[in-house]
Design an enzyme around this catalytic site. Structure first.
Site, short mmCIF file in Angstrom:
data_model
loop_
_atom_site.label_atom_id
_atom_site.label_comp_id
_atom_site.label_asym_id
_atom_site.label_seq_id
_atom_site.Cartn_x
_atom_site.Cartn_y
_atom_site.Cartn_z
N GLY A 165 0.82 -1.22 0.00
CA GLY A 165 0.00 0.00 0.00
C GLY A 165 0.84 1.26 0.00
CG ASP A 166 0.31 3.93 2.28
OD1 ASP A 166 -0.84 4.27 1.98
OD2 ASP A 166 0.63 3.52 3.41
CD GLU A 167 1.53 0.17 -3.23
OE1 GLU A 167 0.53 0.89 -3.13
OE2 GLU A 167 1.54 -1.02 -2.88
CB ALA A 203 -7.93 3.57 0.53
N GLY A 204 -5.90 5.69 1.87
CA GLY A 204 -5.64 7.13 1.95
C GLY A 204 -4.85 7.48 0.71
CG HIS A 205 -5.83 6.34 -2.73
ND1 HIS A 205 -6.56 5.65 -3.66
CD2 HIS A 205 -5.28 5.40 -1.91
CE1 HIS A 205 -6.46 4.34 -3.39
NE2 HIS A 205 -5.70 4.18 -2.34
N GLY A 244 -1.77 8.40 10.20
CA GLY A 244 -0.63 9.19 10.67
C GLY A 244 0.49 8.36 11.28
CB THR A 298 -7.01 1.63 9.03
OG1 THR A 298 -8.16 0.95 8.53
CG2 THR A 298 -5.83 1.43 8.10
CD GLN A 302 -6.87 -1.32 1.07
OE1 GLN A 302 -7.67 -1.94 0.38
NE2 GLN A 302 -7.16 -0.13 1.55
CB THR A 313 -6.75 -5.18 3.73
OG1 THR A 313 -7.97 -4.51 4.07
CG2 THR A 313 -6.71 -5.47 2.24
CE LYS A 337 -3.15 2.06 -3.59
NZ LYS A 337 -2.02 2.03 -2.66
N GLY A 338 -2.92 7.27 -5.67
CA GLY A 338 -3.77 8.46 -5.82
C GLY A 338 -3.19 9.43 -6.83
#
Ligand code: GDP
Ligand code: IMO
Ligand code: MG
Length: 420
Positions: A11-13, A38-40, A299, A128, A221, A236, A15-16
């Site tokens: 995740g967090d690659e 998710a956080g994009h 965070g 999360t 993710q 997940t 993507k957004g």
């Protein structure tokens, strides 16, 4: 025709950012799994925004954005997010569509997530706490409530029945928390949701495809967090891989063309679970601080390490990745030496395969060393002008994976991306 953008790591690659960048080439941008875990992150001008539920195409006024049936929906988060994007001038009432088959995250699902994590002591997943696991459990357990249900006159009765079931589970966990406030917010948000465009997602998207419109499916993710193929149980609760696009949107596999996999130039993970290339030293701290590796949703500091080609190769295989976008290459700018993991040693035996149960094994990463480029690349706008050392690094990765790195992202900004 459908293309897919998804994460190849934990995740967090980025993507957004990448979905926002490519959205201009598509008509529909659709989320197919996951939820507000998710956080994009994307930038609109110099303003940063983090999307949890809304697809990352929402800042393109002429695009349709669909929340597919495979997503689990937190209506409170959605309402907040709609208000946040409206402040940027987004007409979400016009551009956002939600599948009636998407399952709803209830306040008690969030409480159950918390209760379950608390009960695990030292074996926490590091969830999360957004209620993802319990909501997918109710889906596969055939108990859940779906977006379309709220148009039914029995919605409140169904809600109360499920709430009672959940209360018994919470009592078993001996979990006590007053969720009255969450419930008030939930019912307010339910009224808000009724004013949005709730559609039969599968007909909606197939009609668009049949008309020749282009669809971009946005993953959440990463492949190593996939419930079947990730580092179970530290995963997940959805299928994050390309196969999830079919079940999460209601489209046939032969409609899918490009599978664009996103990887960082290094690797991160948030939450518990195995991470063979994790750096517990000052190099890990360097990556975390330079890369600002703190979770977009929670965070939490992200664990950092070198790029892991064994895991990436596995991810390319199970997804059928046709091209790769490498993000955060600029974070490596100051490093003299870069390491690339090309195999694992497990019980004295070298392997290039991801084992069945990574967490019970002592896995030692075997590295190949590369010379760092030691140059600021954040303003470089063509691959030709990228440092030679980077080209050597990328060539090695291309050859190892047998899939080309087609783009390199060299900063968080919307246009900081170079075609390789
Ligand atoms: P996602 O969940 O895959 O969308 O990724 P996140 O948004 O959680 O985390 C990626 C972070 O890296 C965000 O803060 C992005 O703004 C940032 N980012 C994305 N691409 C780049 C890049 O190429 N360079 C730098 N420095 N930051 C990037
Ligand atoms: P994006 O889309 C990184 C991780 C959590 C935890 C595990 C299970 O921004 O890449 P969950 O809440 O899903 O039950 O948590 O998965 N996780 C993520 N890690 N990026 C994400 O999403 C994540 N979504 C979940 O930290 O380890
Ligand atoms: Mg993220």
């Amino acid at each position: 025709m459908v293309d897919v953008i998804l994460g190849l790591q934990w995740g967090d690659e980025g993507k957004g950012k990448i979905v926002d960048y490519f959205a201009k080439n598509y008509d529909v941008i659709a989320r197919f799994q996951g939820g507000p875990n998710a956080g994009h992150t994307l930038y609109v001008g110099d303003k940063k925004i983090v999307l949890h539920q809304i697809p990352s195409g929402i800042f393109h006024a002429d695009k349709i954005n669909l929340i597919g049936n495979g997503v689990v929906l937190d209506v409170v988060t959605l309402k907040r997010e709609c208000e946040a994007v409206a402040a940027f001038g987004v007409d979400y009432k016009q551009n956002l569509y939600i599948s009636e088959r998407a399952h709803l995250i209830l306040p008690t699902h969030r409480a159950l997530d918390k209760a379950s994590e608390l009960s695990k002591g030292n074996d926490k997943i590091g969830s999360t706490l957004k209620g993802i696991g319990p909501t997918y459990m109710d889906k596969t357990g055939r108990n859940g409530l779906r977006v379309g249900d709220l148009l039914d006159k029995n919605f409140t009765t169904q809600y109360i029945k499920l709430r009672m079931k959940h209360q018994r589970l919470l009592d078993n966990f001996n979990f006590q928390e007053d969720i009255t406030h969450w419930e008030e917010e939930f019912f307010e948000a339910i009224e808000f949701l009724k004013c949005l465009k709730i559609v039969n997602g599968e007909y909606f998207i197939n009609e668009k495809i049949n008309k020749g419109m282009r669809v971009l499916a946005e993953g959440a993710q990463g492949s190593m967090l996939d419930v079947d193929f990730g580092t179970f149980p530290f995963v997940t609760s959805s299928n994050t891989i390309s196969a999830g696009v079919c079940s999460g949107l209601g489209i046939a596999p032969q409609k899918i063309k490009e599978i664009i996999g996103i990887t960082k130039a290094y690797c991160t993970r948030v939450g518990s679970g195995p991470f063979p290339t994790e750096l517990m030293d000052d190099k890990g701290d360097f990556l975390r601080n330079t890369g600002n590796e703190f979770g977009s949703t929670t965070g939490r500091p992200r664990r950092c390490g070198w790029i892991d080609l064994v895991a990436l190769n596995f991810a390319c295989m199970i997804n059928g990745v046709t091209q790769i976008v490498m993000t955060k290459a600029d974070i490596l700018d100051e490093l003299e030496e870069l390491m690339v993991c090309k195999s694992y040693t497990i019980n004295g035996k070298e392997t290039t395969e991801v084992p069945f149960q990574m967490n019970r094994m002592q896995i030692e990463a075997v590295y190949q060393s590369f010379k760092g480029w030691n140059k600021n690349i954040s303003a470089v706008s063509s691959y030709e002008n990228m440092p030679g050392e980077m080209k050597v690094y990328i060539d090695f990765i291309n050859t190892y994976l047998g899939v080309p790195v087609k783009y390199i992202s060299n900063g968080p900004g919307r246009e900081q991306i170079v075609s390789a």
